[in-house]
Scaffold this active site. Structure first.
Site, PDB file in Angstrom:
ATOM      1  N   SER B  55       0.754  -1.105   0.013  1.00  0.00           N
ATOM      2  CA  SER B  55       0.008  -0.039   0.092  1.00  0.00           C
ATOM      3  C   SER B  55       0.976   1.498  -0.055  1.00  0.00           C
ATOM      4  CB  SER B  55      -0.977   0.014   1.325  1.00  0.00           C
ATOM      5  OG  SER B  55      -1.922  -0.998   1.196  1.00  0.00           O
ATOM      6  N   GLY B  56       0.298   2.291  -0.258  1.00  0.00           N
ATOM      7  CA  GLY B  56       0.851   3.604  -0.203  1.00  0.00           C
ATOM      8  C   GLY B  56       1.141   4.403  -1.502  1.00  0.00           C
ATOM      9  N   HIS B  57       0.532   3.467  -2.551  1.00  0.00           N
ATOM     10  CA  HIS B  57       0.557   3.849  -3.906  1.00  0.00           C
ATOM     11  C   HIS B  57      -0.768   4.354  -4.422  1.00  0.00           C
ATOM     12  CE1 HIS B  57       4.533   2.432  -3.916  1.00  0.00           C
ATOM     13  NE2 HIS B  57       4.390   1.170  -3.592  1.00  0.00           N
ATOM     14  N   LYS B 105       4.202  -6.084 -10.096  1.00  0.00           N
ATOM     15  CA  LYS B 105       5.118  -4.999 -10.563  1.00  0.00           C
ATOM     16  C   LYS B 105       6.411  -5.844  -9.930  1.00  0.00           C
ATOM     17  CE  LYS B 105       3.575  -1.693  -7.746  1.00  0.00           C
ATOM     18  NZ  LYS B 105       2.401  -2.487  -7.143  1.00  0.00           N
ATOM     19  N   HIS B 219       9.298   3.970  -4.142  1.00  0.00           N
ATOM     20  CA  HIS B 219       9.409   3.777  -2.540  1.00  0.00           C
ATOM     21  C   HIS B 219      10.431   4.560  -1.997  1.00  0.00           C
ATOM     22  CE1 HIS B 219       8.291  -0.050  -4.389  1.00  0.00           C
ATOM     23  NE2 HIS B 219       7.187  -0.183  -3.392  1.00  0.00           N
TER      24      HIS B 219
END
Lengths: 331, 331
Positions: B55-57, B105, B219
């Site tokens: 997560s975080g994207h 990915k 990241h």
């Protein structure tokens, strides 16, 4: 300051050019002054819908030009009202012969410039109604306004009025449904980090590392108070309570809940705020009937969010659900 | 660190809950492990399309679940690969009996965990194909990968493969069109300011006030080089040149141009980058046939952008244009 810009003086022009290139199927750009208008021009016999204001709040307003929403938008310089001739050009671009409704966020400059533009348009034979958005419950008067500021609720007004125009409502009816939307929406915002305006290159205000500002305006103008940074659920409660109180919301009512990002806030944080606002409204017996979650009315790269609640009835719900085809709202 | 979160340990769970509440018409949430799946469940006889990752994207991947795109997404912890059982749960949720394509990915953890999940799914009788996205031209190997990283091009792969599945292509055909999209897309990114991961509360790297990092990963892992902050047009040229060269683009070709924000970058800046990339491609005789502009594959609140170019042909264009109904892509 590091920004993906070339020159503060060309930020608005170049970003509009890029935006229109990326959305050439939806919008076209007029110059001198800049107006972003619906591709294909005004629709004969349809009431035109226009808005405008300082740039830096994208996607508002240019991202909402298209079928079922705005016919034209007047993007001013960053955080600067469009002058009267720019508002007038947008009104003219939106005129399909059935009159034009102008949605104005309540900031003194916008109000004055739009007023002059409306006079000029009227002289030129275009019938115009103005709808003033003043959804921000944070402050009664502010740095840039007499009365309450117009903030994120504007996107709801533009969507609903746009749908009314698209279904063929006449000028007074579109203005009336827009005014009814304004009457039913309230907003409160919070800033975690100030934005940086390209022209100055400095944060627009100083906020200590351990404080947040409740009731912030969308230009970084002061809000109600600064408080210590707090968990998202507490911040959400601080935003929601004055909104619910000011609306006089009662158990059993249906609402649209908008959690809006200020530009520099990740989607995940907005979703956490949405979750808690939904829980609090549900606990109060209010039905979250429709939702909008994302960054729609921003303040450049400010970190923060705003929370808006719109009281719904069957007609507003149907207009919200009606098809829309713009760069940023589309269904 | 100031963020609209309650506890770093609950960020993913609470943000998923909020996201699904706001989009209940499109998606549903399964727990233990978390899977965001298309409302109404898998479509019998249709190839399932799945993706997942740390997560975080956001909006990647959960914002792309819906008709015409992903059937299910496996959202891991922040910047952390979903474990095999979570990938497996997503594959199972997407299985309509015609097999499942998994878009991965290229990060070592994702690749290994997805591989185990595919083995388990195969044992359970689900036929699976994996497509590895490795569009980032910045580095050949990186902190977290053998080979090139998978970044913003992923959204294009998911859209196009999703459209192929929706029109009824069989398993091998969906996998083939996804692989063809991967083969035709290249990306390069830049960071102006690092992101801050909730668990650490500190910027993920240090970037001096007058430097930017070219070739950044999603990241915050190192890119190609740090250079002095430069005007947007120069930065755009630095991003575009290696993309065009690596693709071997020639005059007369048609492309999709994606300018993607990293989470903390205003729309106006992305539009300025788009404008210049469009100008450079046009000057090189390349036709920008389709466009996507906005923040689709982010890195929390990182300030920066990436530029992707996808070589188009008639089939990829038609699949791109096909209807899609997800939280973040919809037409």
């Amino acid at each position: 300051m590091k920004k993906l810009v070339n020159d503060p003086a060309t930020v608005v022009a170049q970003s509009l050019e890029g935006f229109v290139l990326a959305h050439a199927d939806l919008v076209a750009l007029s110059r001198d002054p800049f107006v972003v208008r619906r591709a294909g021009g005004p629709v004969p016999g349809k009431v035109g819908l226009v808005s405008g204001g300082g740039s830096g709040h994208e996607p508002l307003h240019v991202g909402f030009v298209g079928r079922g929403m705005l016919d034209a938008a007047a993007p001013g310089e960053v955080f600067t009202s469009p002058p009267p001739d720019q508002f007038l050009a947008a009104i003219t671009a939106a005129d399909g012969g059935a009159g034009v409704v102008v949605v104005v966020k309540n900031y003194t400059g916008d109000v004055l410039n739009a007023e002059i533009a409306v006079e000029l348009a009227t002289e030129a034979g275009i019938e115009v109604r103005t709808v003033l958005v003043n959804d921000d419950v944070a402050v009664e008067d502010s740095t840039y306004t007499a009365g309450r500021r117009g903030v994120a609720g504007t996107v709801l007004v533009e969507k609903i009025a746009g749908a009314a125009a698209e279904r063929g409502d006449d000028l007074d009816a579109v203005a009336a449904v827009a005014a009814r939307t304004v009457a039913g929406v309230r907003t409160m915002g919070v800033a975690l980090r100030a934005c940086t305006v390209p022209h100055t290159g400095r944060p627009s205000f100083d906020l200590p590392d351990d404080e947040i500002e409740i009731g912030i305006g969308i230009h970084g103008e002061p809000g109600r108070r600064r408080v210590s940074a707090a968990p998202a659920d507490e911040v959400t409660a601080m935003l929601l309570a004055p909104v619910v109180e000011d609306l006089g919301l009662a158990a059993g009512e249906r609402v649209l809940l908008l959690v809006n990002g200020m530009g520099g806030t990740p989607d995940a944080e907005l979703a956490i705020v949405f979750r808690q606002a939904h829980a609090l409204l549900t606990a109060a017996g209010v039905l979250v009937h429709r939702a909008l979650l994302g960054s729609y009315v921003t303040s450049l790269d400010m970190a923060g969010a705003s929370l808006s609640v719109l009281r719904l009835d069957d007609e507003l719900t149907a207009l919200w659900d009606a098809p829309v085809t713009t760069a940023r709202l589309r269904w």
